[in-house]
Design a protein around this motif. Structure first.
Motif, short mmCIF file in Angstrom:
data_model
loop_
_atom_site.label_atom_id
_atom_site.label_comp_id
_atom_site.label_asym_id
_atom_site.label_seq_id
_atom_site.Cartn_x
_atom_site.Cartn_y
_atom_site.Cartn_z
N LEU A 6 0.84 -1.19 0.00
CA LEU A 6 0.00 0.00 0.00
C LEU A 6 0.87 1.24 0.00
N ALA A 7 0.50 2.22 -0.81
CA ALA A 7 1.16 3.53 -0.82
C ALA A 7 0.13 4.54 -0.31
N ARG A 8 0.52 5.35 0.66
CA ARG A 8 -0.42 6.28 1.29
C ARG A 8 -0.57 7.55 0.46
N GLY A 9 -1.80 7.98 0.40
CA GLY A 9 -2.13 9.24 -0.23
C GLY A 9 -3.11 9.96 0.68
N GLY A 10 -3.77 10.97 0.18
CA GLY A 10 -4.74 11.69 0.99
C GLY A 10 -4.06 12.77 1.80
N SER A 11 -4.85 13.46 2.59
CA SER A 11 -4.31 14.55 3.39
C SER A 11 -4.20 14.13 4.85
N LYS A 12 -3.76 15.04 5.65
CA LYS A 12 -3.58 14.78 7.08
C LYS A 12 -4.90 14.31 7.71
N LYS A 13 -4.84 13.22 8.43
CA LYS A 13 -6.00 12.62 9.12
C LYS A 13 -7.06 12.06 8.18
N ARG A 14 -6.78 12.01 6.87
CA ARG A 14 -7.71 11.47 5.88
C ARG A 14 -6.96 10.52 4.96
N PRO A 15 -6.58 9.34 5.46
CA PRO A 15 -5.76 8.44 4.64
C PRO A 15 -6.52 7.85 3.45
N PHE A 16 -5.77 7.58 2.41
CA PHE A 16 -6.26 6.94 1.20
C PHE A 16 -5.07 6.16 0.65
N TYR A 17 -5.28 4.92 0.29
CA TYR A 17 -4.16 4.07 -0.11
C TYR A 17 -4.35 3.52 -1.52
N HIS A 18 -3.24 3.34 -2.23
CA HIS A 18 -3.22 2.69 -3.53
C HIS A 18 -2.48 1.37 -3.39
N PHE A 19 -2.96 0.34 -4.08
CA PHE A 19 -2.23 -0.92 -4.15
C PHE A 19 -1.19 -0.76 -5.25
N HIS A 20 0.08 -0.89 -4.91
CA HIS A 20 1.17 -0.74 -5.87
C HIS A 20 1.99 -2.02 -5.96
N VAL A 21 2.46 -2.30 -7.16
CA VAL A 21 3.48 -3.32 -7.39
C VAL A 21 4.78 -2.53 -7.54
N ALA A 22 5.77 -2.82 -6.70
CA ALA A 22 6.99 -2.02 -6.72
C ALA A 22 8.20 -2.87 -6.36
N ASP A 23 9.36 -2.34 -6.67
CA ASP A 23 10.60 -2.94 -6.23
C ASP A 23 10.72 -2.68 -4.72
N ARG A 24 11.16 -3.66 -3.99
CA ARG A 24 11.24 -3.56 -2.54
C ARG A 24 12.14 -2.40 -2.09
N ARG A 25 13.12 -2.04 -2.89
CA ARG A 25 14.09 -1.01 -2.52
C ARG A 25 13.55 0.41 -2.67
N GLU A 26 12.44 0.57 -3.38
CA GLU A 26 11.86 1.90 -3.58
C GLU A 26 11.12 2.34 -2.31
N PRO A 27 11.02 3.66 -2.08
CA PRO A 27 10.28 4.16 -0.91
C PRO A 27 8.78 3.79 -1.00
N ARG A 28 8.12 3.80 0.14
CA ARG A 28 6.71 3.40 0.22
C ARG A 28 5.84 4.16 -0.78
N ASP A 29 6.01 5.47 -0.86
CA ASP A 29 5.18 6.29 -1.74
C ASP A 29 5.93 6.67 -3.02
N GLY A 30 7.01 5.99 -3.32
CA GLY A 30 7.85 6.35 -4.46
C GLY A 30 7.46 5.65 -5.75
N LYS A 31 8.47 5.41 -6.57
CA LYS A 31 8.29 4.82 -7.89
C LYS A 31 7.65 3.43 -7.79
N TYR A 32 6.75 3.15 -8.71
CA TYR A 32 6.09 1.84 -8.73
C TYR A 32 6.00 1.33 -10.15
N ILE A 33 5.73 0.03 -10.27
CA ILE A 33 5.64 -0.61 -11.58
C ILE A 33 4.22 -0.53 -12.12
#
Length: 93
Positions: A6-33
């Motif tokens: 999961l990559a977090r989006g949304g604003s403060k106190k209002r979370p929204f997440y995207h399901f991402h396929v990514a390289d393990r070495r990338e940051p949580r909210d960074g580059k994804y496949i």
């Protein structure tokens, strides 16, 4: 190693997440496949809580991707929800 997480989006106190396929070495909210869907934990009323492309998820798992614990539980919930919505034999559609 490829992971589905999961990559977090949304604003403060209002979370929204995207399901991402990514390289393990990338940051949580960074580059994804590939983006597979979303999860809105604060969905209210008629808002859609979760959408997950299970066909693409199965593809990536077949390619050797690992799911995070949270993604694993959400995917299980999605499969159960889809299974419950399907008409059973003998029921009128």
């Amino acid at each position: 190693m490829i992971v589905v997480r999961l990559a977090r989006g949304g604003s403060k106190k209002r979370p929204f997440y995207h399901f991402h396929v990514a390289d393990r070495r990338e940051p949580r909210d960074g580059k994804y496949i590939e983006r597979l869907g979303f999860f809105n934990p604060l969905a209210r009323g008629g808002e859609e809580e979760m959408r997950l492309d299970t066909a693409r998820l199965e593809y990536w798992l077949g390619q050797g991707a690992k799911m995070s614990d949270r993604v694993k539980s959400l995917a299980k919930r999605q499969k159960r929800k889809v299974r419950d919505q399907e008409p059973k034999d003998g029921e009128a559609a």
